[in-house]
Design an enzyme around this catalytic site. Structure first.
Site, PDB file in Angstrom:
ATOM      1  N   GLY A  38       2.520   2.430  10.759  1.00  0.00           N
ATOM      2  CA  GLY A  38       3.242   3.431  10.692  1.00  0.00           C
ATOM      3  C   GLY A  38       4.122   3.951  11.914  1.00  0.00           C
ATOM      4  O   GLY A  38       4.644   4.955  11.871  1.00  0.00           O
ATOM      5  N   GLU A  95      -5.487  -4.874  10.644  1.00  0.00           N
ATOM      6  CA  GLU A  95      -4.466  -3.898  10.883  1.00  0.00           C
ATOM      7  C   GLU A  95      -4.824  -3.124  11.830  1.00  0.00           C
ATOM      8  O   GLU A  95      -5.439  -2.200  12.078  1.00  0.00           O
ATOM      9  CB  GLU A  95      -4.653  -2.917   9.746  1.00  0.00           C
ATOM     10  CG  GLU A  95      -3.917  -3.499   8.449  1.00  0.00           C
ATOM     11  CD  GLU A  95      -3.810  -2.344   7.422  1.00  0.00           C
ATOM     12  OE1 GLU A  95      -2.551  -2.454   6.940  1.00  0.00           O
ATOM     13  OE2 GLU A  95      -4.262  -1.403   7.125  1.00  0.00           O
ATOM     14  N   ASN A 154       0.998  -1.161   0.029  1.00  0.00           N
ATOM     15  CA  ASN A 154       0.065  -0.001  -0.001  1.00  0.00           C
ATOM     16  C   ASN A 154       0.756   1.180   0.111  1.00  0.00           C
ATOM     17  O   ASN A 154       1.494   1.456   1.049  1.00  0.00           O
ATOM     18  CB  ASN A 154      -0.701  -0.152   1.272  1.00  0.00           C
ATOM     19  CG  ASN A 154      -1.654   1.169   1.453  1.00  0.00           C
ATOM     20  OD1 ASN A 154      -1.547   1.973   0.474  1.00  0.00           O
ATOM     21  ND2 ASN A 154      -2.256   1.325   2.620  1.00  0.00           N
ATOM     22  N   SER A 171       3.271  -2.135  10.381  1.00  0.00           N
ATOM     23  CA  SER A 171       4.828  -2.175  10.379  1.00  0.00           C
ATOM     24  C   SER A 171       5.450  -3.384   9.985  1.00  0.00           C
ATOM     25  O   SER A 171       6.385  -3.756  10.811  1.00  0.00           O
ATOM     26  CB  SER A 171       5.194  -1.598  11.795  1.00  0.00           C
ATOM     27  OG  SER A 171       4.730  -0.122  11.996  1.00  0.00           O
ATOM     28  N   GLU A 221      -6.817   4.535   7.908  1.00  0.00           N
ATOM     29  CA  GLU A 221      -6.583   6.128   7.806  1.00  0.00           C
ATOM     30  C   GLU A 221      -7.964   6.914   7.001  1.00  0.00           C
ATOM     31  O   GLU A 221      -8.180   7.868   7.488  1.00  0.00           O
ATOM     32  CB  GLU A 221      -5.423   6.247   6.773  1.00  0.00           C
ATOM     33  CG  GLU A 221      -4.053   6.150   7.653  1.00  0.00           C
ATOM     34  CD  GLU A 221      -3.070   5.618   6.759  1.00  0.00           C
ATOM     35  OE1 GLU A 221      -3.073   5.556   5.436  1.00  0.00           O
ATOM     36  OE2 GLU A 221      -2.110   5.032   7.252  1.00  0.00           O
ATOM     37  N   LYS A 268       0.233   4.253  -0.238  1.00  0.00           N
ATOM     38  CA  LYS A 268      -0.435   5.300   0.475  1.00  0.00           C
ATOM     39  C   LYS A 268      -0.246   6.737  -0.700  1.00  0.00           C
ATOM     40  O   LYS A 268      -0.399   6.451  -1.899  1.00  0.00           O
ATOM     41  CB  LYS A 268       0.033   5.750   1.853  1.00  0.00           C
ATOM     42  CG  LYS A 268      -0.279   4.358   2.531  1.00  0.00           C
ATOM     43  CD  LYS A 268      -0.019   4.707   3.918  1.00  0.00           C
ATOM     44  CE  LYS A 268      -0.217   3.557   4.742  1.00  0.00           C
ATOM     45  NZ  LYS A 268      -0.066   3.344   6.055  1.00  0.00           N
ATOM     46  N   HIS A 274      -9.738   1.184   4.822  1.00  0.00           N
ATOM     47  CA  HIS A 274      -8.441   1.300   5.464  1.00  0.00           C
ATOM     48  C   HIS A 274      -8.631   2.484   6.777  1.00  0.00           C
ATOM     49  O   HIS A 274      -9.343   3.445   6.764  1.00  0.00           O
ATOM     50  CB  HIS A 274      -7.365   2.113   4.470  1.00  0.00           C
ATOM     51  CG  HIS A 274      -5.998   2.091   5.198  1.00  0.00           C
ATOM     52  ND1 HIS A 274      -5.678   2.891   5.848  1.00  0.00           N
ATOM     53  CD2 HIS A 274      -5.111   1.169   4.962  1.00  0.00           C
ATOM     54  CE1 HIS A 274      -4.204   2.748   6.354  1.00  0.00           C
ATOM     55  NE2 HIS A 274      -4.003   1.272   5.784  1.00  0.00           N
TER      56      HIS A 274
HETATM   57  P1  PGA Z   1       2.657   0.323   7.400  1.00  0.00           P
HETATM   58  O1  PGA Z   1       1.470   0.506   6.909  1.00  0.00           O
HETATM   59  O2  PGA Z   1       3.177  -0.878   7.129  1.00  0.00           O
HETATM   60  O3  PGA Z   1       3.517   1.644   7.499  1.00  0.00           O
HETATM   61  O4  PGA Z   1       2.647   0.333   9.176  1.00  0.00           O
HETATM   62  C1  PGA Z   1       0.360  -0.706   6.817  1.00  0.00           C
HETATM   63  C2  PGA Z   1      -0.943  -0.107   6.318  1.00  0.00           C
HETATM   64  O5  PGA Z   1      -1.512   1.283   6.606  1.00  0.00           O
HETATM   65  O6  PGA Z   1      -1.399  -0.751   5.251  1.00  0.00           O
END
Ligand code: PGA
Length: 255
Positions: free
Chosen positions: A173, A167, A9, A212, A97, A11, A95
């Protein structure tokens, strides 16, 4: 046996130049044949990535889609059918976010999921709890409610043509990966919950872990019985790191 899947992803990252560099790097990676690998660039880069992937085994995915499957008057949105037209096979929905920073709720997410399936895209539904919810002992109720919003509306059989991603929001992140045991506990609970409705659907649905994931942690995570691969953010922007994560999914599940 469920086929492992690793999705990157990207982003809201990437310029034309950096995306071209990343794809070139990915194309030098040895990717396992028994793992489905997906890259999910921002909308603006989908077309060039589709071209640059060429005959590569990597699949294309998007990070979101409109609630409507077909083009219509909906300013700023992208229809699911426009994504398939560009060669996308997967799309993220729900997601964290988008849930937390943009206020997307379960009802909207279910409509996006449905729009994706209506045109043959495979939705990757993301679920997960915040740190506060985990500390309050609410992890499973929160995650299962996000899942039930889908199942209660569309029925459990839609999961035959979908992927789930657990997640934990506190791990995204932040560098704080859930331990393999913490993740497995939630993955197993999700699968059991689905099995109460339909055992065959539960046995077949791929459940990815995200938060992460790095090459150094992927092997142990993917070695857990109910973790079928990963949804990778930050580490997917580095071709060597992402390649190693993909290889970890193949090695472990093949062992
Ligand atoms: P990250 O993001 O691996 O940077 O923690 C995962 C995601 O949001 O899909």
């Amino acid at each position: 046996m469920r086929r492992p899947l690793v999705a990157g992803n990207w982003k809201m990252h990437g310029t034309r130049a950096s995306v071209a560099e990343l794809i070139a790097g990915l194309r030098t990676q040895t990717l396992p044949e028994d793992v489905t690998v997906v890259v999910m660039p921002a909308f603006v880069h989908l077309m060039s990535v589709a071209d640059q992937l060429g005959a590569s085994s990597m699949n294309l995915g998007a990070q979101d889609c409109a609630t409507e499957p077909m083009p219509c008057a909906l300013t700023g949105e992208v229809a699911a059918s426009q994504l398939t037209d560009l060669g996308c096979r997967y799309v993220l929905v729900g997601h964290s976010e988008r849930r937390l920073l943009l206020g997307e709720g379960d009802a909207l997410i279910v409509r996006k999921f449905s729009a994706a399936q209506a045109v043959g895209l495979t939705p990757v539904l993301c679920v997960g709890e915040t740190r506060e919810q985990r500390e309050a002992g609410q992890t499973l109720p929160v995650v299962l409610a996000q899942l039930d919003a889908l199942i209660d509306t569309l029925g459990v059989a839609v999961l035959n043509r979908a992927v789930l991603a657990y997640e934990p929001v506190w791990a995204i992140g932040t560098g704080l990966t859930a331990t393999p045991e913490q993740a497995q506990e939630v993955h197993a609970a999700i699968r059991q919950h689905i099995a109460m409705r339909d055992a065959a659907v539960a046995a077949g649905v791929q459940i990815l872990y995200g938060g992460s994931v790095k090459a150094s942690t992927a092997g142990e995570l993917f070695g857990m019985p109910d973790i079928d691969g990963g949804l990778v953010g930050g580490a997917s922007l580095n071709a060597d790191e992402f390649g190693a994560i993909c290889r970890a999914a193949g090695r472990v599940k093949n062992a």
